[in-house]
Scaffold this motif. Structure first.
Motif, PDB file in Angstrom:
ATOM      1  N   ALA A  69       0.837  -1.208   0.000  1.00 10.49           N
ATOM      2  CA  ALA A  69       0.000   0.000   0.000  1.00 10.49           C
ATOM      3  C   ALA A  69       0.869   1.255   0.000  1.00 10.49           C
ATOM      4  CB  ALA A  69      -0.936   0.002   1.201  1.00 10.49           C
ATOM      5  N   ASN A  70       1.920   1.266   0.827  1.00 13.00           N
ATOM      6  CA  ASN A  70       2.820   2.415   0.887  1.00 13.00           C
ATOM      7  C   ASN A  70       3.516   2.650  -0.451  1.00 13.00           C
ATOM      8  OD1 ASN A  70       2.246   2.947   3.561  1.00 13.00           O
ATOM      9  ND2 ASN A  70       3.997   1.800   4.350  1.00 13.00           N
ATOM     10  N   ARG A  71       3.737   1.591  -1.177  1.00 11.01           N
ATOM     11  CA  ARG A  71       4.435   1.697  -2.461  1.00 11.01           C
ATOM     12  C   ARG A  71       3.505   2.164  -3.579  1.00 11.01           C
ATOM     13  NH1 ARG A  71       6.781   2.628  -6.571  1.00 11.01           N
ATOM     14  NH2 ARG A  71       7.822   1.161  -7.951  1.00 11.01           N
ATOM     15  N   ILE A  72       2.287   1.661  -3.610  1.00  9.40           N
ATOM     16  CA  ILE A  72       1.412   1.852  -4.771  1.00  9.40           C
ATOM     17  C   ILE A  72       0.452   3.019  -4.605  1.00  9.40           C
ATOM     18  CG2 ILE A  72      -0.458   0.774  -6.106  1.00  9.40           C
ATOM     19  CD1 ILE A  72       0.902  -1.912  -5.602  1.00  9.40           C
ATOM     20  N   ILE A  73      -0.156   3.164  -3.440  1.00 11.71           N
ATOM     21  CA  ILE A  73      -1.308   4.052  -3.279  1.00 11.71           C
ATOM     22  C   ILE A  73      -0.978   5.551  -3.344  1.00 11.71           C
ATOM     23  CG2 ILE A  73      -3.105   4.766  -1.644  1.00 11.71           C
ATOM     24  CD1 ILE A  73      -3.367   1.795  -0.879  1.00 11.71           C
ATOM     25  N   PRO A  74       0.087   6.044  -2.702  1.00 14.42           N
ATOM     26  CA  PRO A  74       0.292   7.504  -2.700  1.00 14.42           C
ATOM     27  C   PRO A  74       0.363   8.130  -4.095  1.00 14.42           C
ATOM     28  CG  PRO A  74       1.648   6.482  -1.025  1.00 14.42           C
ATOM     29  CD  PRO A  74       1.052   5.361  -1.811  1.00 14.42           C
ATOM     30  N   TYR A 282       7.113   3.533 -12.633  1.00 12.39           N
ATOM     31  CA  TYR A 282       5.760   3.438 -12.065  1.00 12.39           C
ATOM     32  C   TYR A 282       5.018   4.755 -12.217  1.00 12.39           C
ATOM     33  CZ  TYR A 282       2.023   3.060  -8.604  1.00 12.39           C
ATOM     34  OH  TYR A 282       0.790   3.074  -7.975  1.00 12.39           O
ATOM     35  N   SER A 283       5.685   5.851 -11.885  1.00  8.80           N
ATOM     36  CA  SER A 283       5.035   7.158 -12.000  1.00  8.80           C
ATOM     37  C   SER A 283       4.788   7.545 -13.458  1.00  8.80           C
ATOM     38  CB  SER A 283       5.884   8.229 -11.305  1.00  8.80           C
ATOM     39  OG  SER A 283       5.765   8.130  -9.899  1.00  8.80           O
ATOM     40  N   ILE A 284       5.733   7.211 -14.335  1.00  5.58           N
ATOM     41  CA  ILE A 284       5.511   7.481 -15.761  1.00  5.58           C
ATOM     42  C   ILE A 284       4.287   6.714 -16.241  1.00  5.58           C
ATOM     43  CG2 ILE A 284       6.422   7.111 -18.095  1.00  5.58           C
ATOM     44  CD1 ILE A 284       9.216   7.647 -16.988  1.00  5.58           C
ATOM     45  N   TYR A 285       4.179   5.469 -15.821  1.00  3.00           N
ATOM     46  CA  TYR A 285       3.024   4.658 -16.210  1.00  3.00           C
ATOM     47  C   TYR A 285       1.727   5.285 -15.704  1.00  3.00           C
ATOM     48  CZ  TYR A 285      -0.074   0.653 -16.766  1.00  3.00           C
ATOM     49  OH  TYR A 285      -1.125  -0.156 -17.122  1.00  3.00           O
ATOM     50  N   LEU A 286       1.733   5.753 -14.468  1.00  2.00           N
ATOM     51  CA  LEU A 286       0.526   6.355 -13.893  1.00  2.00           C
ATOM     52  C   LEU A 286       0.081   7.594 -14.659  1.00  2.00           C
ATOM     53  CD1 LEU A 286       1.069   6.174 -10.025  1.00  2.00           C
ATOM     54  CD2 LEU A 286      -0.579   4.879 -11.383  1.00  2.00           C
ATOM     55  N   TRP A 287       1.035   8.428 -15.061  1.00  2.00           N
ATOM     56  CA  TRP A 287       0.683   9.717 -15.650  1.00  2.00           C
ATOM     57  C   TRP A 287       0.486   9.668 -17.164  1.00  2.00           C
ATOM     58  CZ3 TRP A 287      -1.107  13.863 -13.394  1.00  2.00           C
ATOM     59  CH2 TRP A 287      -0.871  14.066 -12.039  1.00  2.00           C
ATOM     60  N   VAL A 313       8.282  13.953 -17.662  1.00  2.00           N
ATOM     61  CA  VAL A 313       8.501  15.008 -16.660  1.00  2.00           C
ATOM     62  C   VAL A 313       7.585  14.802 -15.454  1.00  2.00           C
ATOM     63  CG1 VAL A 313       8.259  17.476 -16.208  1.00  2.00           C
ATOM     64  CG2 VAL A 313       9.351  16.704 -18.315  1.00  2.00           C
ATOM     65  N   LEU A 314       6.307  14.524 -15.717  1.00  2.00           N
ATOM     66  CA  LEU A 314       5.379  14.262 -14.615  1.00  2.00           C
ATOM     67  C   LEU A 314       5.805  13.034 -13.823  1.00  2.00           C
ATOM     68  CD1 LEU A 314       1.942  14.967 -16.362  1.00  2.00           C
ATOM     69  CD2 LEU A 314       3.032  16.336 -14.585  1.00  2.00           C
ATOM     70  N   GLY A 315       6.294  12.005 -14.530  1.00  2.00           N
ATOM     71  CA  GLY A 315       6.779  10.814 -13.848  1.00  2.00           C
ATOM     72  C   GLY A 315       7.963  11.111 -12.956  1.00  2.00           C
ATOM     73  N   LYS A 320      10.098  11.832  -7.530  1.00  2.00           N
ATOM     74  CA  LYS A 320      10.938  12.618  -6.614  1.00  2.00           C
ATOM     75  C   LYS A 320      10.190  13.099  -5.382  1.00  2.00           C
ATOM     76  CE  LYS A 320      14.109  16.585  -6.561  1.00  2.00           C
ATOM     77  NZ  LYS A 320      15.238  15.785  -6.043  1.00  2.00           N
ATOM     78  N   PHE A 321       8.933  13.525  -5.579  1.00  2.00           N
ATOM     79  CA  PHE A 321       8.225  14.180  -4.483  1.00  2.00           C
ATOM     80  C   PHE A 321       7.133  13.317  -3.841  1.00  2.00           C
ATOM     81  CE2 PHE A 321       9.768  17.722  -7.159  1.00  2.00           C
ATOM     82  CZ  PHE A 321      10.580  18.345  -6.217  1.00  2.00           C
ATOM     83  N   ILE A 322       6.772  12.207  -4.459  1.00  2.00           N
ATOM     84  CA  ILE A 322       5.717  11.367  -3.885  1.00  2.00           C
ATOM     85  C   ILE A 322       6.230   9.962  -3.584  1.00  2.00           C
ATOM     86  CG2 ILE A 322       3.396  10.427  -4.222  1.00  2.00           C
ATOM     87  CD1 ILE A 322       2.973  12.779  -6.204  1.00  2.00           C
ATOM     88  N   GLU A 323       6.752   9.294  -4.619  1.00  2.00           N
ATOM     89  CA  GLU A 323       7.248   7.929  -4.398  1.00  2.00           C
ATOM     90  C   GLU A 323       8.382   7.891  -3.391  1.00  2.00           C
ATOM     91  OE1 GLU A 323       7.701   4.814  -7.406  1.00  2.00           O
ATOM     92  OE2 GLU A 323       7.246   6.367  -8.885  1.00  2.00           O
ATOM     93  N   SER A 324       9.176   8.941  -3.354  1.00  2.00           N
ATOM     94  CA  SER A 324      10.347   8.945  -2.469  1.00  2.00           C
ATOM     95  C   SER A 324       9.984   9.140  -1.002  1.00  2.00           C
ATOM     96  CB  SER A 324      11.332  10.033  -2.912  1.00  2.00           C
ATOM     97  OG  SER A 324      11.798   9.764  -4.226  1.00  2.00           O
ATOM     98  N   ILE A 325       8.746   9.510  -0.729  1.00  2.00           N
ATOM     99  CA  ILE A 325       8.310   9.646   0.665  1.00  2.00           C
ATOM    100  C   ILE A 325       8.281   8.259   1.311  1.00  2.00           C
ATOM    101  CG2 ILE A 325       6.418  10.326   2.192  1.00  2.00           C
ATOM    102  CD1 ILE A 325       5.568  12.344   0.082  1.00  2.00           C
TER     103      ILE A 325
END
Length: 500
Positions: A69-74, A282-287, A313-315, A320-325
């Motif tokens: 959950a910590n990895r995927i949801i945020p 993962y973030s590139i895929y999401l955006w 860029v969005l990924g 940097k600012f979400i997944e890295s938390i």
């Protein structure tokens, strides 16, 4: 587990194919197979986490779920929230209703079932679904929910060695079932967990049965064969093939071989580009998919050349600012500790917001009376649409209102019979919202600022059409909202700038 640069590079190979396929399928016809590569990677990593815990007798299902959950949801939550905010201002109510439904199903990891019930993955309507790509996250999450429970239960009645053997059998049986189901129920098979589970289990076998003492030369050839299989699936498979039938074995086997090769020093996967894209994958895929839909929704020309860099860029920023938390793990297995989990509140909040939006918009739509019971809009039944030469004065066509009558209407409906058909609906909406609508809708007078209309100058309505044109051309600036509708076929040929 030590960070595997080869697996990180494999993520890049997967996400690049998916992104290119979605922006322009002709570039990478089988790019959708990148999702299958992701499934193999996921199965490898999750099997490793679970079996190391089982071997050390310290595996916790709850902690496993929390870590996932910590990895995927945020990051997923931010995309969903961004779409809800953006859609509020720029998306039509019907499409926004769908966004509410899809946000709730995506954050609840049931979107694969929802999308299967709506249409096929490659249908034309897919480009109106801003979160369609989350079906794969739902499949993975369903795997995460079931897989560790099954393994823990099996551990109570058999040895780990026998469990490994059983997983080999299960993978083969799962593949055979997937092939059969793909031909029997193609749409369902694309989206459903049971037909995809074997791909993740295949990744698990790469962890359970690694190749020991393999020479570097053999590793290199094994990696090359694996990458060749993956690239072949991207190049020679297309959306015309049933998927995930037996052909899915090609990219799955390719990913399996790359993982088995375990080449940390590969120039293919371990270079700065592949490593960065892999980290952001993962973030590139999401955006990327919302960016794709944005281009389709607003009919952007050559959107792939702009959308792909935007997705990257969005990924990057998301990583940097979400997944890295680093969201904390559970301090203890208790209700109080679970209730403090931030990802859980994200799921509950967005799921509730999406559901409320869907229900409220549906209710408002259902509250609109059935338009079918109204006759065709005409002067005789209280509307404005009419035909030239029907005995009405020319002024009647320029001063008629629908909705809430106003001395200074700020909304204009302009066009021919194609515009007139909307009068009953707009009249209802105008009355409900206290809005006056000036309706200049005359048969055969399509909306134009030129001298053209549907008919020759000898047509008895030519004069009225020109009066309509001149009135709108001279007064359009005073209206805050203008609806234009007409029979447009052929009007946009070269040289026909009718609204110039």
């Amino acid at each position: 587990m030590k960070f595997r640069t080869d697996i990180n590079g494999l993520r890049a190979i997967a996400v690049m194919a998916v992104v290119l396929f979605h922006f322009n399928p002709s570039w990478v016809p089988g790019g959708f197979a990148g999702v299958d590569v992701f499934f193999v990677i996921s199965g490898f990593l999750m099997t490793g986490l679970i079996f190391r815990g089982l071997e050390n007798n310290n595996f916790s299902i709850i902690n496993f779920y929390v870590a996932r959950a910590n990895r995927i949801i945020p990051a997923l939550s931010v995309v969903c929230l961004a779409l809800l905010v953006f859609g509020w201002f720029y998306i039509t109510p019907l499409d926004y209703k769908a966004i509410g439904k899809h946000v709730a199903s995506s954050i609840g990891f049931l979107s694969n079932i929802i999308y299967w019930s709506e249409s096929g993955y490659f249908d034309a309507s897919s480009h109106s679904k801003w979160l369609l790509h989350t079906w794969s996250l739902s499949v993975e999450w369903q795997f995460y929910m079931i897989y560790p429970v099954v393994l823990v239960l099996l551990k109570k009645c058999m040895s780990l060695t026998n469990i490994k053997r059983l997983l080999v059998v299960g993978t083969v049986v799962g593949f055979i079932f997937s092939v059969y189901a793909t031909y029997r129920w193609p749409d369902m098979s694309y989206f459903f967990f049971p037909t995809r589970a074997w791909e993740m289990m295949m990744g698990g076998l790469a962890f359970l049965y690694p190749l020991q003492n393999l020479k570097e030369t053999s590793k290199k050839y094994l990696e090359w064969v694996g990458i060749a299989l993956i690239l072949a699936s991207y190049a020679f498979i297309s959306k015309d093939n049933l998927w995930p039938g037996y052909l899915a074995l090609i990219p799955v086997l390719g990913a399996y071989l790359v993982i088995l090769a375990n080449r940390s020093g590969s120039v293919i996967t371990n270079n700065i580009v592949m490593q960065k894209v892999g980290l952001w994958s993962y973030s590139i895929y999401l955006w990327h998919w919302p960016v794709v839909v944005f281009g389709y929704y607003f009919e952007m020309q050559y959107w792939e050349w702009i959308g792909i860099p935007i997705s990257v860029v969005l990924g990057f920023f998301s990583y940097k600012f979400i997944e890295s938390i680093k969201f904390p793990a559970l301090s203890s297995i208790s209700f109080k500790s679970i209730a403090t989990l931030k990802p859980l509140w994200m799921v509950m909040s967005l799921g509730l917001i999406g559901s409320i939006l869907f229900v409220n918009i549906t209710k408002k739509i259902n509250d609109i009376p059935n338009i079918n019971k109204y006759n065709m809009a005409s002067k005789t039944v209280g509307y404005c649409f009419g035909s030239p030469g029907s005995g009405l004065s020319s002024a009647d066509y320029l001063t008629c209102q629908i909705g809430k009558k106003s001395n200074d209407p700020r909304v204009l409906l302009f066009g021919d019979s194609f515009a007139g058909q909307y009068e009953p609906t707009l009249s209802i909406l105008g009355k409900r919202n206290n809005v006056g609508i000036l309706s200049i809708t005359t048969n055969s007078c399509f909306p134009t600022f030129t001298k053209s209309f549907n008919g020759p100058k000898s047509h008895m309505g030519y004069r009225q059409c020109m009066m309509n044109r001149d009135f709108v051309k001279n007064n359009y600036k005073k209206f805050k909202l203008i609806f234009i509708s007409g029979r447009w076929d052929g009007f946009f040929r070269k040289g026909n700038n009718h609204l110039k």
